[in-house]
Design a protein around this motif. Sequence first.
Motif, PDB file in Angstrom:
ATOM      1  N   LEU A  11     -92.671-125.117  21.324  1.00 37.54           N
ATOM      2  CA  LEU A  11     -92.527-123.980  22.225  1.00 37.54           C
ATOM      3  C   LEU A  11     -91.567-122.918  21.707  1.00 37.54           C
ATOM      4  CD1 LEU A  11     -93.752-123.163  24.910  1.00 37.54           C
ATOM      5  CD2 LEU A  11     -91.802-124.205  26.067  1.00 37.54           C
ATOM      6  N   GLY A  12     -90.432-123.354  21.181  1.00 38.19           N
ATOM      7  CA  GLY A  12     -89.431-122.399  20.714  1.00 38.19           C
ATOM      8  C   GLY A  12     -89.976-121.422  19.685  1.00 38.19           C
ATOM      9  N   PRO A  13     -90.532-121.905  18.569  1.00 35.02           N
ATOM     10  CA  PRO A  13     -91.078-120.983  17.566  1.00 35.02           C
ATOM     11  C   PRO A  13     -92.196-120.099  18.113  1.00 35.02           C
ATOM     12  CG  PRO A  13     -90.778-123.169  16.624  1.00 35.02           C
ATOM     13  CD  PRO A  13     -90.549-123.304  18.102  1.00 35.02           C
ATOM     14  N   LEU A  14     -93.043-120.655  18.993  1.00 31.68           N
ATOM     15  CA  LEU A  14     -94.150-119.883  19.550  1.00 31.68           C
ATOM     16  C   LEU A  14     -93.625-118.733  20.422  1.00 31.68           C
ATOM     17  CD1 LEU A  14     -97.195-119.525  19.989  1.00 31.68           C
ATOM     18  CD2 LEU A  14     -96.994-121.096  21.938  1.00 31.68           C
ATOM     19  N   LEU A  15     -92.644-119.023  21.280  1.00 31.62           N
ATOM     20  CA  LEU A  15     -92.090-117.988  22.150  1.00 31.62           C
ATOM     21  C   LEU A  15     -91.390-116.897  21.344  1.00 31.62           C
ATOM     22  CD1 LEU A  15     -90.658-120.171  25.060  1.00 31.62           C
ATOM     23  CD2 LEU A  15     -92.710-118.753  25.088  1.00 31.62           C
ATOM     24  N   ARG A  16     -90.683-117.287  20.312  1.00 35.04           N
ATOM     25  CA  ARG A  16     -90.009-116.289  19.470  1.00 35.04           C
ATOM     26  C   ARG A  16     -91.028-115.396  18.763  1.00 35.04           C
ATOM     27  NH1 ARG A  16     -84.574-117.003  18.239  1.00 35.04           N
ATOM     28  NH2 ARG A  16     -83.600-118.861  19.151  1.00 35.04           N
ATOM     29  N   LEU A  17     -92.136-115.964  18.379  1.00 38.39           N
ATOM     30  CA  LEU A  17     -93.177-115.197  17.696  1.00 38.39           C
ATOM     31  C   LEU A  17     -93.866-114.229  18.655  1.00 38.39           C
ATOM     32  CD1 LEU A  17     -94.988-114.711  15.181  1.00 38.39           C
ATOM     33  CD2 LEU A  17     -96.446-116.568  16.023  1.00 38.39           C
ATOM     34  N   PHE A  19     -92.891-113.152  21.839  1.00 38.32           N
ATOM     35  CA  PHE A  19     -92.114-112.240  22.668  1.00 38.32           C
ATOM     36  C   PHE A  19     -90.920-111.608  21.948  1.00 38.32           C
ATOM     37  CE2 PHE A  19     -93.980-115.489  25.517  1.00 38.32           C
ATOM     38  CZ  PHE A  19     -94.890-114.663  26.152  1.00 38.32           C
ATOM     39  N   ARG A  20     -90.657-112.049  20.725  1.00 44.95           N
ATOM     40  CA  ARG A  20     -89.590-111.467  19.897  1.00 44.95           C
ATOM     41  C   ARG A  20     -88.350-111.142  20.720  1.00 44.95           C
ATOM     42  NH1 ARG A  20     -91.575-106.502  18.489  1.00 44.95           N
ATOM     43  NH2 ARG A  20     -93.132-106.679  20.141  1.00 44.95           N
ATOM     44  N   PRO A  21     -87.762-112.135  21.404  1.00 41.81           N
ATOM     45  CA  PRO A  21     -86.651-111.850  22.309  1.00 41.81           C
ATOM     46  C   PRO A  21     -85.429-111.286  21.587  1.00 41.81           C
ATOM     47  CG  PRO A  21     -86.891-114.218  21.967  1.00 41.81           C
ATOM     48  CD  PRO A  21     -88.091-113.574  21.346  1.00 41.81           C
ATOM     49  N   ALA A  22     -84.904-110.205  22.123  1.00 41.99           N
ATOM     50  CA  ALA A  22     -83.651-109.646  21.638  1.00 41.99           C
ATOM     51  C   ALA A  22     -82.522-110.349  22.389  1.00 41.99           C
ATOM     52  CB  ALA A  22     -83.615-108.145  21.887  1.00 41.99           C
ATOM     53  N   ILE A  23     -81.583-110.929  21.659  1.00 37.05           N
ATOM     54  CA  ILE A  23     -80.528-111.726  22.270  1.00 37.05           C
ATOM     55  C   ILE A  23     -79.203-110.978  22.144  1.00 37.05           C
ATOM     56  CG2 ILE A  23     -79.460-113.991  22.391  1.00 37.05           C
ATOM     57  CD1 ILE A  23     -82.544-113.950  22.636  1.00 37.05           C
ATOM     58  N   GLU A  24     -78.517-110.838  23.260  1.00 31.41           N
ATOM     59  CA  GLU A  24     -77.215-110.168  23.274  1.00 31.41           C
ATOM     60  C   GLU A  24     -76.184-111.073  23.947  1.00 31.41           C
ATOM     61  OE1 GLU A  24     -77.641-106.413  25.236  1.00 31.41           O
ATOM     62  OE2 GLU A  24     -79.399-105.829  24.051  1.00 31.41           O
ATOM     63  N   GLY A  25     -74.992-111.148  23.357  1.00 30.20           N
ATOM     64  CA  GLY A  25     -73.895-111.886  23.969  1.00 30.20           C
ATOM     65  C   GLY A  25     -73.924-113.380  23.767  1.00 30.20           C
ATOM     66  N   MET A  26     -74.631-113.860  22.756  1.00 29.13           N
ATOM     67  CA  MET A  26     -74.698-115.300  22.527  1.00 29.13           C
ATOM     68  C   MET A  26     -73.311-115.903  22.282  1.00 29.13           C
ATOM     69  SD  MET A  26     -76.860-117.833  22.450  1.00 29.13           S
ATOM     70  CE  MET A  26     -78.503-117.380  21.896  1.00 29.13           C
ATOM     71  N   GLU A  27     -72.378-115.079  21.827  1.00 23.27           N
ATOM     72  CA  GLU A  27     -71.024-115.577  21.562  1.00 23.27           C
ATOM     73  C   GLU A  27     -70.325-116.033  22.845  1.00 23.27           C
ATOM     74  OE1 GLU A  27     -70.645-111.086  22.156  1.00 23.27           O
ATOM     75  OE2 GLU A  27     -72.048-112.481  21.179  1.00 23.27           O
ATOM     76  N   PRO A 159     -95.420-111.224  36.042  1.00 16.73           N
ATOM     77  CA  PRO A 159     -94.948-111.108  37.431  1.00 16.73           C
ATOM     78  C   PRO A 159     -95.472-112.277  38.261  1.00 16.73           C
ATOM     79  CG  PRO A 159     -96.758-109.590  37.027  1.00 16.73           C
ATOM     80  CD  PRO A 159     -96.409-110.186  35.704  1.00 16.73           C
ATOM     81  N   PRO A 160     -94.881-112.526  39.417  1.00 17.69           N
ATOM     82  CA  PRO A 160     -95.368-113.604  40.283  1.00 17.69           C
ATOM     83  C   PRO A 160     -96.861-113.462  40.572  1.00 17.69           C
ATOM     84  CG  PRO A 160     -93.279-112.772  41.097  1.00 17.69           C
ATOM     85  CD  PRO A 160     -93.690-111.856  39.978  1.00 17.69           C
ATOM     86  N   GLY A 161     -97.576-114.573  40.448  1.00 12.95           N
ATOM     87  CA  GLY A 161     -99.011-114.573  40.684  1.00 12.95           C
ATOM     88  C   GLY A 161     -99.843-114.511  39.425  1.00 12.95           C
ATOM     89  N   ARG A 162     -99.229-114.109  38.300  1.00 14.90           N
ATOM     90  CA  ARG A 162     -99.963-114.060  37.035  1.00 14.90           C
ATOM     91  C   ARG A 162     -99.832-115.408  36.332  1.00 14.90           C
ATOM     92  NH1 ARG A 162    -102.071-110.191  33.549  1.00 14.90           N
ATOM     93  NH2 ARG A 162    -102.140-110.847  31.365  1.00 14.90           N
ATOM     94  N   ARG A 163    -100.960-116.031  36.009  1.00 14.30           N
ATOM     95  CA  ARG A 163    -100.938-117.368  35.421  1.00 14.30           C
ATOM     96  C   ARG A 163    -100.424-117.382  33.981  1.00 14.30           C
ATOM     97  NH1 ARG A 163    -103.867-121.626  37.704  1.00 14.30           N
ATOM     98  NH2 ARG A 163    -104.768-121.141  39.746  1.00 14.30           N
ATOM     99  N   LEU A 164    -100.890-116.456  33.173  1.00 19.09           N
ATOM    100  CA  LEU A 164    -100.493-116.423  31.762  1.00 19.09           C
ATOM    101  C   LEU A 164     -99.742-115.127  31.467  1.00 19.09           C
ATOM    102  CD1 LEU A 164    -103.761-117.757  30.085  1.00 19.09           C
ATOM    103  CD2 LEU A 164    -101.631-119.009  30.482  1.00 19.09           C
ATOM    104  N   PRO A 165     -98.691-115.191  30.652  1.00 14.01           N
ATOM    105  CA  PRO A 165     -97.924-113.980  30.360  1.00 14.01           C
ATOM    106  C   PRO A 165     -98.651-113.048  29.405  1.00 14.01           C
ATOM    107  CG  PRO A 165     -97.071-115.825  29.100  1.00 14.01           C
ATOM    108  CD  PRO A 165     -98.120-116.389  30.018  1.00 14.01           C
ATOM    109  N   ARG A 166     -98.362-111.757  29.548  1.00 14.22           N
ATOM    110  CA  ARG A 166     -98.807-110.783  28.561  1.00 14.22           C
ATOM    111  C   ARG A 166     -97.891-110.867  27.336  1.00 14.22           C
ATOM    112  NH1 ARG A 166     -98.151-107.710  33.371  1.00 14.22           N
ATOM    113  NH2 ARG A 166    -100.139-107.172  34.374  1.00 14.22           N
ATOM    114  N   ILE A 167     -98.367-110.402  26.222  1.00 16.81           N
ATOM    115  CA  ILE A 167     -97.524-110.321  25.030  1.00 16.81           C
ATOM    116  C   ILE A 167     -96.641-109.084  25.168  1.00 16.81           C
ATOM    117  CG2 ILE A 167     -97.458-110.191  22.521  1.00 16.81           C
ATOM    118  CD1 ILE A 167     -98.684-112.747  23.695  1.00 16.81           C
ATOM    119  N   GLY A 168     -95.350-109.247  24.999  1.00 11.74           N
ATOM    120  CA  GLY A 168     -94.433-108.120  25.130  1.00 11.74           C
ATOM    121  C   GLY A 168     -93.037-108.509  24.695  1.00 11.74           C
TER     122      GLY A 168
END
Length: 237
Positions: A11-17, A19-27, A159-168
């Motif tokens: 799951l981790g590698p797939l989600l990063r691919l 949704f390309r999450p930008a991470i701020e404040g991990m410190e 959003p609530p009610g949507r079964r599968l997420p959009r790519i974004g």
Amino acid sequence: MFYRLLKYVILGPLLRLLFRPAIEGMEHIPAEGAAIVAGNHLSFSDHFLMPAILPRRITFLAKQEYFTGPGLRGRLIAAFFRSAGQIPVDRSGGSAGQAAIREGLGVLSRGELLGIYPEGTRSPDGRLYKGRVGVAVMALKAQVPVIPCAMVGTFEIQPPGRRLPRIGRVTIRFGEPLEFSRFAGMDSERYVVRSATDEIMYAILAMSGQEYVDQYASDVKAELQPHGVRARLRKGR
């Protein structure tokens, strides 16, 4: 073992691919020791994205309905949450709320990260709603810091009610830890836990940029149900 498999292999590698999450404040996430990560709750995707990017394991208090859904889909979701070490909680209030607090304190007593959504449920419209005081009660009882977290963009992808997420693209922000040692021993004081909860919600609001609503999301959802809509029409609203 299943948690590590999901996080680092599946799951981790797939989600990063996707949704390309930008991470701020991990410190601001402590390398060790107990802490509460308190975030806004916009989407079902929140359950997966935050754990996928954190370097430490985090255990969430998840609503009981995720473990009791009907059919094959319900069994698969329940198996996933159990295998990932998430804890089912009853959100009916009263003694059920006290049981959820005990479960959360158990996680913190082991020096682990506890994830919680103070709103208690997903936002129905993308706005930030009033926080439940359980997060403050646990922080005061366990004397641990609270790291505010803002998920940005997850409402748009699922959003609530949507079964599968959009790519974004999504952004995950962690704020400076909030300390409540000044309230030690006051976890049963109603005004104190409300003030601490509001402080946590304000920190989330400052990072998320959401509009704030001084109502519980569950109450607003109840009003949006068909009977609630009819009641408002009868009152001329």
